[in-house]
Design a protein around this motif. Structure first.
Motif, PDB file in Angstrom:
ATOM      1  N   PRO A  93       0.814  -1.219   0.000  1.00  0.00           N
ATOM      2  CA  PRO A  93       0.000   0.000   0.000  1.00  0.00           C
ATOM      3  C   PRO A  93       0.845   1.265   0.000  1.00  0.00           C
ATOM      4  CG  PRO A  93      -0.095  -1.106   2.138  1.00  0.00           C
ATOM      5  CD  PRO A  93       0.803  -1.922   1.281  1.00  0.00           C
ATOM      6  N   ASP A  94       0.496   2.180  -0.924  1.00  0.00           N
ATOM      7  CA  ASP A  94       1.068   3.535  -0.938  1.00  0.00           C
ATOM      8  C   ASP A  94       2.591   3.605  -0.906  1.00  0.00           C
ATOM      9  OD1 ASP A  94      -1.663   4.378  -0.702  1.00  0.00           O
ATOM     10  OD2 ASP A  94      -1.498   3.979   1.459  1.00  0.00           O
ATOM     11  N   TRP A 112       5.821  -3.317   6.902  1.00  0.00           N
ATOM     12  CA  TRP A 112       4.738  -4.063   6.260  1.00  0.00           C
ATOM     13  C   TRP A 112       5.285  -5.280   5.502  1.00  0.00           C
ATOM     14  CZ3 TRP A 112       0.498  -6.315   5.922  1.00  0.00           C
ATOM     15  CH2 TRP A 112       0.014  -6.827   4.713  1.00  0.00           C
ATOM     16  N   VAL A 140      -5.179  -6.107   2.926  1.00  0.00           N
ATOM     17  CA  VAL A 140      -4.632  -4.778   2.618  1.00  0.00           C
ATOM     18  C   VAL A 140      -5.758  -3.799   2.312  1.00  0.00           C
ATOM     19  CG1 VAL A 140      -3.258  -3.446   0.964  1.00  0.00           C
ATOM     20  CG2 VAL A 140      -2.394  -5.622   1.817  1.00  0.00           C
ATOM     21  N   LYS A 141      -6.717  -4.244   1.499  1.00  0.00           N
ATOM     22  CA  LYS A 141      -7.837  -3.373   1.142  1.00  0.00           C
ATOM     23  C   LYS A 141      -8.648  -2.969   2.369  1.00  0.00           C
ATOM     24  CE  LYS A 141      -8.761  -4.357  -3.744  1.00  0.00           C
ATOM     25  NZ  LYS A 141      -9.643  -5.050  -4.710  1.00  0.00           N
ATOM     26  N   GLN A 177      -6.862  -0.385   4.359  1.00  0.00           N
ATOM     27  CA  GLN A 177      -6.889   0.931   3.730  1.00  0.00           C
ATOM     28  C   GLN A 177      -8.220   1.667   3.936  1.00  0.00           C
ATOM     29  OE1 GLN A 177      -5.512  -0.260  -0.247  1.00  0.00           O
ATOM     30  NE2 GLN A 177      -3.719   1.022   0.052  1.00  0.00           N
ATOM     31  N   LYS A 178      -9.271   0.879   4.203  1.00  0.00           N
ATOM     32  CA  LYS A 178     -10.584   1.500   4.412  1.00  0.00           C
ATOM     33  C   LYS A 178     -10.716   2.152   5.784  1.00  0.00           C
ATOM     34  CE  LYS A 178     -13.801  -0.809   1.269  1.00  0.00           C
ATOM     35  NZ  LYS A 178     -15.014  -1.636   1.187  1.00  0.00           N
TER      36      LYS A 178
END
Lengths: 149, 149
Positions: A29-30, A47, A68-69, A72-73
């Motif tokens: 992520p990012d 991570w 991961v999704k 991120q939420k």
DNA sequence: ACTTGACTTAAAGTTAACTTTAACTTGTAT
DNA sequence: ATACAAGTTAAAGTTAACTTTAAGTCAAGT
């Protein structure tokens, strides 16, 4: 601290291609980019150590992506992530149990072959058993039913 | 006792196709055939339990086939088989160790999310650490060297 | 200005371990 | 006699997880 893809790949013991593949699959992520190049920072490194852990327990990439999704939420997915963690914990326990059973079998085989080598032939041991007592116990699973019973 | 491919597949929790595939790969030594159909006997069943064990420890099919071929050659390969068993025993130990490390990480995450859920937000815990102390310890492997050192 | 080395993406290729399909045989039940 | 269920092989297809290739960008050194 920040690292190039080559450096972080070396640290993690994987190839830069694999890291790019993970990124393309949304597993990283990012990750910051400078001049179009990935720059890995301490948070990414942290991570990656967790990701490595998830790979070690044979979590499929799809499942990792799912985690991961959710992460991120944000806070609305805390319960879901908790459930996912519990589910994976169970899976780890199961894998450890299976490995321990197999370890016993291999320890038996170690004895089996040591004895056979000393005697020069397998005949000495194969009459006793060609399989460990642990595996020998359940010849047929209790829950097994022949067709139409 | 003897079983049809469907029966033994059910007992082992795999499909008949998989059993045929294993047979075609030489993983099932000397399965009897009657009218062209496979008939599984107790010795096959015993071996399938060992095979299952080998699959559980992630031994690749090539390696299992190697073991089967050695076993079929008889007493001259006892030492080779012993070495193979020792090698796999090490691999099992390594896998168990890795799984135990990951289990700790997941236990940490269990605590992490439980605490976050109680507080209603992740902010409460993410400042402490987003990773378990176990994984946190080695930020960079001791053996890591930057390019040209 | 030009070469070099490390990066980039998109797309095609690889490998392991099955799984599915198609065409065929065989023993048993109607 | 015929249909059916369960088996057979050979070959093609699938899926996951990378890996390789091709074509291009970019900053640094000569």
């Amino acid at each position: 601290m920040s690292y190039s893809i080559k450096e972080i790949a070396k640290i993690m013991g994987i190839t830069p291609s694999t890291l790019r593949y993970y990124d393309s699959e949304g597993l990283l992520p990012d990750v910051k980019k400078v001049n179009g190049r990935r720059v890995f920072e301490d948070k990414d490194f942290k991570w990656l150590r967790v990701l490595n852990c998830m790979k070690n327990i044979n979590m499929p990439i799809k499942k990792i992506k799912e985690y991961v999704k959710l992460a991120q939420k944000g806070d609305t997915t805390l319960q879901e992530r908790y459930n996912l963690i519990l589910e994976q914990k169970e899976s780890i326990q199961k894998q450890i149990n299976e490995l321990n059973t197999c370890l016993k079998e291999f320890e038996f085989k170690e004895w089996y072959y040591k004895t056979a080598i000393e005697a020069g032939t397998e005949k000495v041991v194969e009459n006793i058993s060609s399989i460990s007592p642990t595996l020998e116990i359940d010849k047929i699973p209790k829950n097994y039913k022949k067709e139409g019973m």
